[in-house]
Design a protein around this motif. Structure first.
Motif, mmCIF file in Angstrom:
data_model
loop_
_atom_site.group_PDB
_atom_site.id
_atom_site.type_symbol
_atom_site.label_atom_id
_atom_site.label_comp_id
_atom_site.label_asym_id
_atom_site.label_seq_id
_atom_site.Cartn_x
_atom_site.Cartn_y
_atom_site.Cartn_z
ATOM 1 N N THR A 417 43.086 33.534 26.205
ATOM 2 C CA THR A 417 43.229 32.376 27.095
ATOM 3 C C THR A 417 43.508 32.822 28.525
ATOM 4 O OG1 THR A 417 44.067 31.055 25.250
ATOM 5 C CG2 THR A 417 44.459 30.216 27.471
ATOM 6 N N GLN A 418 44.422 33.758 28.695
ATOM 7 C CA GLN A 418 44.718 34.263 30.036
ATOM 8 C C GLN A 418 43.522 35.006 30.624
ATOM 9 O OE1 GLN A 418 47.359 33.734 31.927
ATOM 10 N NE2 GLN A 418 48.369 32.469 30.347
ATOM 11 N N LEU A 419 42.779 35.720 29.774
ATOM 12 C CA LEU A 419 41.608 36.442 30.254
ATOM 13 C C LEU A 419 40.517 35.465 30.715
ATOM 14 C CD1 LEU A 419 40.312 39.218 30.645
ATOM 15 C CD2 LEU A 419 39.459 39.056 28.282
ATOM 16 N N ALA A 420 40.358 34.414 29.975
ATOM 17 C CA ALA A 420 39.355 33.418 30.362
ATOM 18 C C ALA A 420 39.742 32.729 31.670
ATOM 19 C CB ALA A 420 39.192 32.389 29.244
ATOM 20 N N GLN A 421 41.011 32.442 31.854
ATOM 21 C CA GLN A 421 41.461 31.809 33.097
ATOM 22 C C GLN A 421 41.218 32.722 34.301
ATOM 23 O OE1 GLN A 421 42.438 28.723 33.577
ATOM 24 N NE2 GLN A 421 42.240 28.251 31.375
ATOM 25 N N HIS A 422 41.311 34.020 34.109
ATOM 26 C CA HIS A 422 41.054 34.953 35.205
ATOM 27 C C HIS A 422 39.601 34.836 35.686
ATOM 28 C CE1 HIS A 422 40.767 38.699 37.494
ATOM 29 N NE2 HIS A 422 39.712 39.024 36.737
ATOM 30 N N PHE A 423 38.653 34.793 34.756
ATOM 31 C CA PHE A 423 37.246 34.714 35.148
ATOM 32 C C PHE A 423 36.834 33.310 35.597
ATOM 33 C CE2 PHE A 423 37.058 38.527 32.343
ATOM 34 C CZ PHE A 423 36.545 39.421 33.272
ATOM 35 N N LEU A 424 37.500 32.298 35.081
ATOM 36 C CA LEU A 424 37.170 30.932 35.514
ATOM 37 C C LEU A 424 37.494 30.708 36.984
ATOM 38 C CD1 LEU A 424 38.211 28.669 32.495
ATOM 39 C CD2 LEU A 424 35.910 29.056 33.398
ATOM 40 N N ALA A 425 38.409 31.503 37.528
ATOM 41 C CA ALA A 425 38.739 31.364 38.937
ATOM 42 C C ALA A 425 37.617 31.864 39.835
ATOM 43 C CB ALA A 425 40.035 32.112 39.243
ATOM 44 N N ARG A 426 36.652 32.607 39.262
ATOM 45 C CA ARG A 426 35.581 33.171 40.080
ATOM 46 C C ARG A 426 34.189 32.724 39.640
ATOM 47 N NH1 ARG A 426 36.517 39.538 40.690
ATOM 48 N NH2 ARG A 426 35.059 39.110 42.399
ATOM 49 N N THR A 427 34.038 32.312 38.396
ATOM 50 C CA THR A 427 32.722 31.951 37.869
ATOM 51 C C THR A 427 32.730 30.495 37.395
ATOM 52 O OG1 THR A 427 33.294 32.734 35.652
ATOM 53 C CG2 THR A 427 32.293 34.323 37.162
ATOM 54 N N ARG A 428 31.583 30.102 36.870
ATOM 55 C CA ARG A 428 31.418 28.705 36.454
ATOM 56 C C ARG A 428 31.969 28.434 35.067
ATOM 57 N NH1 ARG A 428 26.921 25.795 34.064
ATOM 58 N NH2 ARG A 428 25.659 27.699 34.061
ATOM 59 N N ALA A 429 31.794 29.343 34.120
ATOM 60 C CA ALA A 429 32.211 29.098 32.739
ATOM 61 C C ALA A 429 32.468 30.427 32.049
ATOM 62 C CB ALA A 429 31.144 28.297 31.983
ATOM 63 N N VAL A 430 33.215 30.365 30.956
ATOM 64 C CA VAL A 430 33.505 31.516 30.105
ATOM 65 C C VAL A 430 33.221 31.112 28.661
ATOM 66 C CG1 VAL A 430 35.271 33.113 29.271
ATOM 67 C CG2 VAL A 430 35.249 32.428 31.685
ATOM 68 N N GLN A 431 32.466 31.964 27.960
ATOM 69 C CA GLN A 431 32.132 31.682 26.559
ATOM 70 C C GLN A 431 32.541 32.867 25.701
ATOM 71 O OE1 GLN A 431 30.708 28.832 25.104
ATOM 72 N NE2 GLN A 431 31.361 29.946 23.261
ATOM 73 N N VAL A 432 33.271 32.596 24.639
ATOM 74 C CA VAL A 432 33.721 33.627 23.711
ATOM 75 C C VAL A 432 32.780 33.644 22.512
ATOM 76 C CG1 VAL A 432 35.603 34.450 22.245
ATOM 77 C CG2 VAL A 432 36.107 33.371 24.454
#
Length: 491
Positions: A417-432
């Motif tokens: 969850t924390q890792l996804a929040q890091h990338f969401l601050a720079r990109t459009r979406a995160v998919q696991v």
């Protein structure tokens, strides 16, 4: 032909045989069919009875045929009789009145002069004419009559089939209103079992998971304007970049009706062609050397196709030749493929500074950054974003999608969850993408062998990428414009 004197005599003999006398102030009821054949003198010659209702007419006097017919009425045959039209519907004709003791009602104004009245003008010559019924156009089902009273539901039309009244729009032939759509049976789970056991009598509604999946499929089937190019890249190898390319491309190919191809642009002996059944030995170099590609079948002989309909164009197997695959070669290959394919995925190598990467990033409409759910993989993915922004591709970073390849269950200690929040601050979406035993084999990928959670994750990824299909149609970037000239990186 019987004369008026004989008719009067017959009436006199018939009236004298009846008992009682007629009322002196009421004239005897005359049959309408006989009025045109008798004159006023004949009627005045007939004696009036002192009482009682008028006697029925003799059988030799012709009676009205098909009284109160709705069709056109023929004019009288006698040349001296006037021509008339019957009164409109809803009125009682004089000869049909049940009370014989009441004087006959006068005809409507439009019905012409009464029988026996002198005709104005010369008599009509020639054969009798057909006079149309009064009241204008025929009344139809549910339409009001000329007197204002509706005919009511179920009243039959006068002529032909009922049509829409003039000036009103007929109801449209909408399939949603006319057809009673059958409900589709459930596709899986206990709902399908209940439907099958009950013989279709009980049909439970689809589960929320099925409804969610159907919505994702609807999104990923968005129309593509021209072709859509997706670049899959990462600075670190072994993070699942090729697996993500095959999984995403297979999902698009299996759920869409258009053509999807994946190109191996890895100069370091890429393994993309090993993830699908090998049907040809052709590579990107064969496409470059083939100057007879005019139809889809011409390019199809250079590709291999998986069971999901995904086609793969392999990279050069010779390392020396693979190093010569540069930016111009990649542009030439894309110019060939964009004529026959709607979605083009490119499996990039780890060397972002390679010559072919300039063409890949310049022609890409969407980026997918792949990383593992580990600290070193996350740092490599973050470094990839930094490199893209530093080299003028910030517009691709803001619309990029980060894919986190899930670790084996129970072996990860990182907070996803924390890792996804890091990338969401720079990109459009995160998919696991969760760990899958079939994908970990490194062999040919078959979507039917994936776990349900893994396959649903790829469908979600495809639906997320498809959100940019419309943006490319509205703001298609020119292929010969370098986007790096529009931005300058600030350290």
């Amino acid at each position: 032909m019987t004369g008026p004197s004989e008719v009067a005599a017959s009436l006199k003999d018939h009236a004298s045989a009846e008992s009682g006398t007629a009322r002196p102030d009421v004239a005897p009821q005359e049959h309408p069919q006989s009025q045109g054949a008798h004159s006023e003198a004949a009627r005045s010659a007939a004696p009036q009875s002192e009482a009682g209702p008028p006697a029925p007419l003799p059988s030799w006097i012709p009676a009205a045929e098909n009284e109160w017919a709705s069709g056109p009425v023929a004019a009288p045959q006698h040349p001296d009789a006037p021509h008339f039209a019957p009164p409109p519907r809803g009125t009682m004709p004089p000869h049909a009145a049940p009370n014989h003791g009441v004087p006959p009602q006068s005809l409507p104004p439009h019905a012409g002069p009464p029988f026996g009245a002198p005709q104005q003008g010369p008599p009509q010559q020639g054969p009798p004419q057909q006079v149309p019924p009064q009241g204008g156009a025929p009344q139809h089902l549910g339409a009001p009559t000329e007197f204002g009273a509706p005919t009511g539901f179920g009243a039959p039309p006068q002529f032909g089939t009922p049509v829409a009244p003039q000036g009103q729009n007929a109801p449209g032939l909408d399939s949603g209103m006319l057809l009673r759509k059958a409900r589709r049976p459930p596709r899986s789970g206990w709902r399908r079992t209940v439907h099958r056991i009950s013989g279709g009598t009980i049909s439970p509604s689809e589960s929320r998971a099925t409804v969610y999946h159907d919505e994702l499929v609807r999104q990923l089937n968005a129309p593509v304007h021209g072709d859509f190019r997706i670049a899959v890249l990462s600075l670190k190898g072994g993070v699942g970049k090729t697996t993500t390319t095959v999984g995403l491309g297979s999902t698009f190919a299996s759920l869409r009706g258009d053509r999807v191809i994946a190109v191996d642009a890895n100069p370091d002996l890429g393994t993309l062609s090993q993830r699908v059944p090998q049907q040809t030995s052709s590579t990107v170099q064969d496409v470059l050397l083939d100057d007879q590609i005019h139809r889809y079948s011409d390019v199809r002989r250079h590709t291999s196709q998986s069971v999901s309909r995904l086609e793969v164009l392999a990279s050069e197997r010779d390392p020396a030749t693979a190093e010569t695959f540069d930016e111009q070669d990649y542009r030439t290959v894309i110019q060939v493929l964009e004529r026959f394919y709607n979605i083009i995925l490119t499996d990039c190598g780890t060397g972002l500074s390679h010559s072919a990467m300039d063409g890949v990033l310049d022609l890409a409409h969407s980026l997918i950054i792949v990383s593992t759910a580990a600290l070193d993989g996350a740092r490599s993915a973050s470094a990839t974003l930094d490199w893209l922004e530093a080299h003028g591709y910030g517009h691709l970073v803001s619309r990029a999608v980060v894919v986190l390849s899930g670790p084996r269950r129970g072996s990860a200690s990182i907070d996803l969850t924390q890792l996804a929040q890091h990338f969401l601050a720079r990109t459009r979406a995160v998919q696991v993408i969760p760990f899958d035993e079939h994908l970990s084999e490194g062999a040919e990928v078959d979507l039917d062998l994936l776990a349900k959670s893994t396959r649903r994750s790829f469908v979600e990824l495809a639906a997320t990428v498809a959100e940019d299909f419309a943006l490319v149609g509205d703001h298609r970037r020119r292929d010969n414009v370098d986007p790096r000239s529009a931005q300058t990186w600030q350290p």
